[in-house]
Structure formats: C-alpha cells, structure tokens
Design a protein around this motif. Structure first.
Motif, short mmCIF file in Angstrom:
data_model
loop_
_atom_site.label_atom_id
_atom_site.label_comp_id
_atom_site.label_asym_id
_atom_site.label_seq_id
_atom_site.Cartn_x
_atom_site.Cartn_y
_atom_site.Cartn_z
N PHE A 70 0.97 -1.20 0.06
CA PHE A 70 -0.04 -0.16 0.10
C PHE A 70 0.98 1.18 -0.13
CE2 PHE A 70 -2.09 3.57 2.68
CZ PHE A 70 -3.21 3.82 1.87
N VAL A 71 1.86 1.16 0.83
CA VAL A 71 2.69 2.47 0.86
C VAL A 71 3.61 2.59 -0.33
CG1 VAL A 71 4.69 3.28 2.06
CG2 VAL A 71 2.79 2.28 3.49
N ILE A 72 3.87 1.50 -0.90
CA ILE A 72 4.62 1.77 -2.26
C ILE A 72 3.89 2.33 -3.29
CG2 ILE A 72 5.81 0.22 -3.85
CD1 ILE A 72 6.93 -1.58 -1.95
N PHE A 73 2.51 1.53 -3.38
CA PHE A 73 1.96 2.38 -4.55
C PHE A 73 1.30 3.53 -4.08
CE2 PHE A 73 2.52 -2.21 -5.63
CZ PHE A 73 2.43 -2.24 -6.93
N LYS A 74 0.84 3.67 -2.94
CA LYS A 74 0.12 4.96 -2.68
C LYS A 74 1.07 6.16 -2.72
CE LYS A 74 -3.26 7.52 -0.92
NZ LYS A 74 -4.43 7.82 -1.55
N ARG A 78 5.38 10.10 -8.65
CA ARG A 78 4.92 10.34 -10.04
C ARG A 78 5.63 11.31 -10.94
NH1 ARG A 78 1.11 9.22 -6.22
NH2 ARG A 78 -0.56 7.52 -6.80
N ASP A 79 5.32 11.11 -12.25
CA ASP A 79 6.08 12.21 -13.21
C ASP A 79 5.73 13.54 -12.73
OD1 ASP A 79 7.21 9.82 -14.14
OD2 ASP A 79 5.87 9.79 -15.63
N ASP A 80 4.25 13.94 -12.50
CA ASP A 80 4.12 15.31 -12.36
C ASP A 80 4.61 16.05 -11.07
OD1 ASP A 80 2.43 13.81 -10.75
OD2 ASP A 80 0.71 14.75 -11.47
N LYS A 84 8.85 17.56 -6.00
CA LYS A 84 8.23 18.01 -4.92
C LYS A 84 8.81 17.44 -3.98
CE LYS A 84 3.75 19.30 -7.17
NZ LYS A 84 2.33 19.03 -7.10
N VAL A 85 8.95 17.85 -2.84
CA VAL A 85 9.34 17.26 -1.46
C VAL A 85 8.12 16.91 -0.46
CG1 VAL A 85 10.59 17.63 0.76
CG2 VAL A 85 11.32 18.82 -1.37
N PRO A 86 8.26 15.14 -0.52
CA PRO A 86 6.89 14.80 0.44
C PRO A 86 6.59 15.44 1.71
CG PRO A 86 8.35 12.98 -0.63
CD PRO A 86 9.19 14.53 -0.67
#
Length: 383
Positions: A70-74, A78-80, A84-86
């Motif tokens: 879940f964490v990996i995919f969520k 992404r390319d856009d 950005k810094v999480p």
C-alpha cells in the motif's frame, strides 16, 4: 538505457512465476518426513504448538506485506511531482505505542505455551525402553542397553510405549530427528542428550541427520520401526539368538571370506576365528572407530545408512524385522553393487590418512564376482 513500461511488467511477471515455482517445490504427495503429520504424542505436542504460531505468523506476514505494498503504490513518486518534497512526518505517539505493545502481547502469548511444551517434552518418563543412538559418518547405530542388541540404520521398538533415546556421536556433530515422532537432538561427541520417542501404532517412520556432517550428510538416513507387543517380543528373541553357522557350501565360503576380509571392521556376534575365539574388531580404521554390526542384517530392510533397500519392492509388506528377509526377497543386485564398489554407490572418503591412518566410510575391497556371491550367500543367513 530507459526501461519501457512493458519491460518492467515482464520483469514483475517473471518474478511472480519464479516465486510460484519455489512454493510448488514444497508440495509433495509422498513425504515420509512430513513434520505436520505427527504419529505420536510428543510430535503431536509440537504440532499443537507450531500450527497456531504458524497461522499467526502467516496473518502477520500478510498484514505487513499488504501495508508495504500500500505504501509503495500509494506514495510512489509520480512524473508530475518529481521535484516536490514529500510531506515529512516526525512521529506519531499513538501508533508507536500500538506497534510496541501489540508485538509484545503477541510474543508473550507465544512464549507461555512454548515454555510449557518445552518443559513437558523434557520431563523424564517412568520406566521407558532405553535405546542409545550413536551418530557417525554416515550412519546411525542403535544399542539396547542390558540386552546386547545392536542395530544400524534402523531403530525398532514397540508401538504405544515410551522410548528414551540417549543421543551422542563418535566423530563430528550430527543431529537426530524423526519428524513424525519428536523434535531434534544434536549428537555431539562426548555429550549425551535424551529425547522421548513414541508411536501411536505399528508402522515405519523415517528420520534424517539434520546437521551438516560432511560429504554424505544427505545420505545419512534412519528408519524407526514400531512393532506390536507380540512382534516386539519375537524381534528381541531373534536378535539375541545364538550364532548359527551356515550349512550351504557357498555360504560357508562366504563365512570364510567375511572372517578374512570384513571382520576387521564389521562384527557378527558369535563368529569364530581360526583360533576358535570370537572375532571382535579391535582397531577399526575409521574415524568413528566403528562399523555396522551385521549379526542380524537380514532382519533389517535397509543398509548403508538406510539409503538402499535390502529387500525387493514386492516384499515391502513382509514383516522382515521379526522373521528376517526371505532369500527370495533379498535385493541381491543392490547388495552386490555395494560390495563391488561401496564408494561408487555412496559418496565417502575411505582413503586412510593421519597417524594412525583413519578413513571415512567403507573402502573398495576389490572383490571378485565369486567372492561377492559367496559373501551375499553368507549374509543372507544372518537373520
């Protein structure tokens, strides 16, 4: 080189297929050493403990794996939003307390029944049958104290009765394990450990050395045979019967061959030398200092570390442990191949080295075909 989406998915499919193939290798319809098929009370105690723990561990595995996926995919990049810094998290007290207390409670829940089972299995039984199991490269010897009975590769006992097995080793560290009867015990030179064995009903149960012990470790098998009370009494009487000299001409010649070529390592109780005294090996040129006792070889179903069948497949239902293998059931080709070139049948190191020189396993005695037939004729009388 940039990987295309198609190549990435192909890699994932290949990994999935490889994982499935690995899981399939653990499936078997004929598994005589299946630990999940207990055949006695002590193995059942282990099974009663292991199964709930296995299921709990499986649930934990699924939950953790699902959370990771879940964490990996969520939260994957992404390319856009490549630049950005999480959002940064610096702790969550409630979650940290939860995932500290929950595993602790779970471990305590596993610890209590585990300790109870360990102490229960270690409790000494009352008036058990005593057997000593000695490991050596690469076979097992079983001694029955106070009776003079010695077997190799096969341990015989009555069903429904507790057997206290004292385990040790004559050379390197081995491990004694009958998966369907109880857990493992290491066989350590100079040390003696005990393990309880009991079978619910008559039958055969296979075991294995589970501590890597050299070249032929995988070929160091053993067989436990549980008999009915009546057959157990008959088996003991047969094992303690006095030596009977062969009467057949070919077997007589084989007796002489055995005394001249084999008796320096192997013992047959009651066999006399040319001086009229019993032949007892004094200085066996093997690291273990011992070789299988062949006094009642034909009362066994296997030989050479229990990896070769001593009787033909069509005779497997015959109770040879009690009466001895009939001549027509003897697997002559397998026994002849062993006598012809033992190291070629089972990986061993029979070359003599050191001071005094010692080897591991049976050497090639360079016997002629006539000598082989004579020895087989003699050994077939040892019931």
């Amino acid at each position: 080189m940039t990987r295309t989406p198609g190549s990435r998915w192909r890699g994932r499919y290949l990994a999935l297929v490889a994982g499935a193939l690995v899981l399939v290798t653990g499936c078997a319809s004929d598994a005589p050493q299946d630990t999940f098929k207990p055949a006695g009370p002590y193995a059942q105690k282990i099974d009663n403990l292991a199964r709930p723990v296995f299921y709990i561990a499986g649930v934990v595995l699924v939950l953790v794996f699902a959370a990771v996926l879940f964490v990996i995919f969520k939260f994957r990049q992404r390319d856009d939003d490549a630049n950005k810094v999480p959002h940064q998290l610096h702790g969550n007290t409630k979650l940290e307390v939860l995932w500290t207390i929950a595993p602790a409670v779970l471990l305590v829940g596993v610890l209590v029944p585990t300790l109870a089972t360990v102490f229960d299995l270690a409790r000494k039984p009352k008036d058990p049958i005593q057997i000593t199991a000695l490991g050596q490269q690469w076979w097992w010897e079983f001694q029955y104290p106070g009776t003079g009975i010695v077997t190799s590769g096969e341990m015989v006992f009555p069903a429904g009765q507790t057997v206290l097995v004292t385990v040790s080793s004559r050379d390197v560290i081995h491990s004694f394990w009958f998966p369907r009867l109880n857990g493992k015990r290491d066989a350590v030179p100079g040390r003696f450990q005990t393990v309880k064995i009991q079978a619910d009903k008559p039958g055969e149960y296979w075991g294995q050395c589970t501590e890597f012990c050299g070249l032929s470790h995988a070929n160091m098998r053993m067989r436990a045979v549980a008999l009915s009370p009546a057959d157990w009494e008959r088996w003991q009487a047969n094992q303690t019967a006095a030596y009977a000299a062969p009467t057949d001409t070919l077997a007589k010649a084989g007796e002489a061959q055995f005394a001249a070529r084999c008796a320096s390592c192997h013992q047959i109780n009651g066999l006399l030398g040319t001086d009229g005294k019993p032949i007892i090996p004094r200085d066996v040129p093997q690291v273990s200092g011992a070789a299988p006792n062949l006094s009642h070889l034909m009362s066994r179903s296997t030989f050479a570390g229990a990896i070769f069948d001593l009787k033909l497949p069509e005779c497997t239902a015959t109770n040879t442990e009690v009466t001895g293998t009939p001549v027509e059931c003897l697997n002559r080709s397998a026994l002849a191949a062993w006598l012809r070139n033992a190291p070629g049948q089972k990986p061993m190191v029979p070359e003599l080295k050191g001071d005094p020189p010692k080897g591991r396993g049976m050497p090639n005695l360079n016997l002629t075909e006539q000598q082989i037939q004579e020895l087989i004729a003699y050994l077939s009388t040892r019931k």
